[in-house]
Design a protein around this motif. Structure first.
Motif, short mmCIF file in Angstrom:
data_model
loop_
_atom_site.label_atom_id
_atom_site.label_comp_id
_atom_site.label_asym_id
_atom_site.label_seq_id
_atom_site.Cartn_x
_atom_site.Cartn_y
_atom_site.Cartn_z
N LEU A 1 7.92 11.65 1.31
CA LEU A 1 7.18 10.86 2.50
C LEU A 1 7.66 10.67 3.80
N GLN A 2 8.87 11.23 3.99
CA GLN A 2 9.65 10.92 5.12
C GLN A 2 8.97 11.79 6.43
N SER A 3 8.26 12.71 6.09
CA SER A 3 7.68 13.53 7.31
C SER A 3 6.47 12.93 7.60
N ILE A 4 5.87 12.07 6.95
CA ILE A 4 4.70 11.22 7.29
C ILE A 4 4.88 9.99 8.56
N ALA A 5 3.94 9.80 9.15
CA ALA A 5 4.17 8.65 10.01
C ALA A 5 4.22 7.37 9.22
N VAL A 6 4.91 6.06 9.79
CA VAL A 6 5.21 5.32 9.05
C VAL A 6 4.12 4.51 8.64
N CYS A 7 3.02 4.09 9.40
CA CYS A 7 1.74 3.57 9.02
C CYS A 7 1.12 4.37 8.08
N GLU A 8 0.92 5.67 8.17
CA GLU A 8 0.25 6.42 7.15
C GLU A 8 1.07 6.57 5.78
N ARG A 9 2.47 6.49 5.78
CA ARG A 9 3.09 6.35 4.57
C ARG A 9 2.80 5.13 3.69
N LYS A 10 2.71 4.14 4.51
CA LYS A 10 2.29 2.85 3.83
C LYS A 10 0.73 2.77 3.10
N GLU A 11 -0.06 3.43 3.83
CA GLU A 11 -1.34 3.68 3.09
C GLU A 11 -1.24 4.54 1.99
N THR A 12 -0.48 5.67 1.94
CA THR A 12 -0.28 6.50 0.71
C THR A 12 0.28 5.91 -0.38
N VAL A 13 1.32 4.96 -0.15
CA VAL A 13 2.13 4.52 -0.94
C VAL A 13 1.38 3.27 -1.79
N VAL A 14 0.43 2.60 -0.96
CA VAL A 14 -0.38 1.51 -1.58
C VAL A 14 -1.43 2.05 -2.44
N ARG A 15 -1.84 3.16 -2.13
CA ARG A 15 -2.89 4.13 -3.01
C ARG A 15 -2.12 4.66 -4.25
N GLN A 16 -1.12 5.29 -4.13
CA GLN A 16 -0.43 5.50 -5.24
C GLN A 16 -0.19 4.52 -6.11
N ILE A 17 0.45 3.52 -5.79
CA ILE A 17 0.87 2.48 -6.81
C ILE A 17 -0.32 1.90 -7.42
N MET A 18 -1.42 1.53 -6.55
CA MET A 18 -2.57 0.97 -7.18
C MET A 18 -3.18 1.78 -8.23
N ARG A 19 -3.20 3.26 -8.00
CA ARG A 19 -3.84 3.97 -9.08
C ARG A 19 -2.98 3.95 -10.33
N GLY A 20 -1.51 3.79 -10.09
CA GLY A 20 -0.69 3.42 -11.26
C GLY A 20 -0.78 2.19 -12.13
N VAL A 21 -1.10 1.23 -11.37
CA VAL A 21 -1.45 -0.04 -11.86
C VAL A 21 -2.82 0.06 -12.69
#
Length: 190
Positions: free
Chosen positions: A104-124
């Motif tokens: 995820l390091q190539s993604i802008a920080v704010c977009e990275r945040k949204e991506t991580v939130v979505r991924q983890i909530m799918r996992g939850v």
């Protein structure tokens, strides 16, 4: 049942979360370990945690990233969701591992945040559907008043958003303060 257990460093939250699992009627106990052993201190900490839960009949699943891909083994060939309890230790590590991962390091920080939130909530959500009881441990990291760099601020923002979303979905939200559980939502007893 979904339970969020929060607290500061060395507050007793992990021991409390484990006691919830041990007192549950579930016959399958899974410990979802999220720490990556970066150095000798981490390896010692992981070994200490494994010793502490050795007699509690946990099956450890190492899942430092990719929570949305988790698959649980069946109990004697039967996939009994109600007999399965998962303790995720801890959300703070999981979010950091995902947020600061090379992929995820190539993604802008704010977009990275949204991506991580979505991924983890799918996992939850996957956990909640796969287990009769899910207990998620998270850290309270928001009270130190330190001015962090942009990446760390966005990581903390992602963790805060995830904690809020889990708390909204949870049946119970419990904060452990100096070893004392404070129930903010639901009942303490399982």
């Amino acid at each position: 049942m979904l339970t969020l257990v929060s607290g500061g460093s060395a507050s007793g939250k992990s021991e409390f979360a484990e006691s919830l699992v041990v007192s549950s009627p579930c016959t399958q106990r899974f410990y979802l370990a999220t720490m990556i052993a970066f150095d000798e201190e981490c390896r010692r900490r992981i070994a200490r945690h494994r010793r502490m839960r050795a007699e509690k009949n946990f099956e450890t699943i190492e899942i430092p990233t990719g929570l949305e891909t988790i698959v649980f083994p069946r109990e004697d060939g039967v996939d009994s969701v109600q007999n399965r309890c998962a303790l995720l230790e801890c959300m703070s590590n999981l979010v950091a591992n995902e947020f600061f991962s090379d992929k995820l390091q190539s993604i802008a920080v704010c977009e990275r945040k949204e991506t991580v939130v979505r991924q983890i909530m799918r996992g939850v959500e996957r956990l909640a559907k796969s287990c009769g009881e899910v207990i998620i441990v998270t850290n309270e990291l928001f009270s130190d008043g330190i001015d962090y760099d942009e990446g760390t601020r966005e990581y903390l923002s992602a963790l805060g958003k995830i904690n809020q979303e889990i708390a909204a979905r949870a049946d119970r939200v419990i904060e452990v303060v100096a070893g004392i559980p404070v129930v903010w939502k639901g009942a303490q007893e399982s």
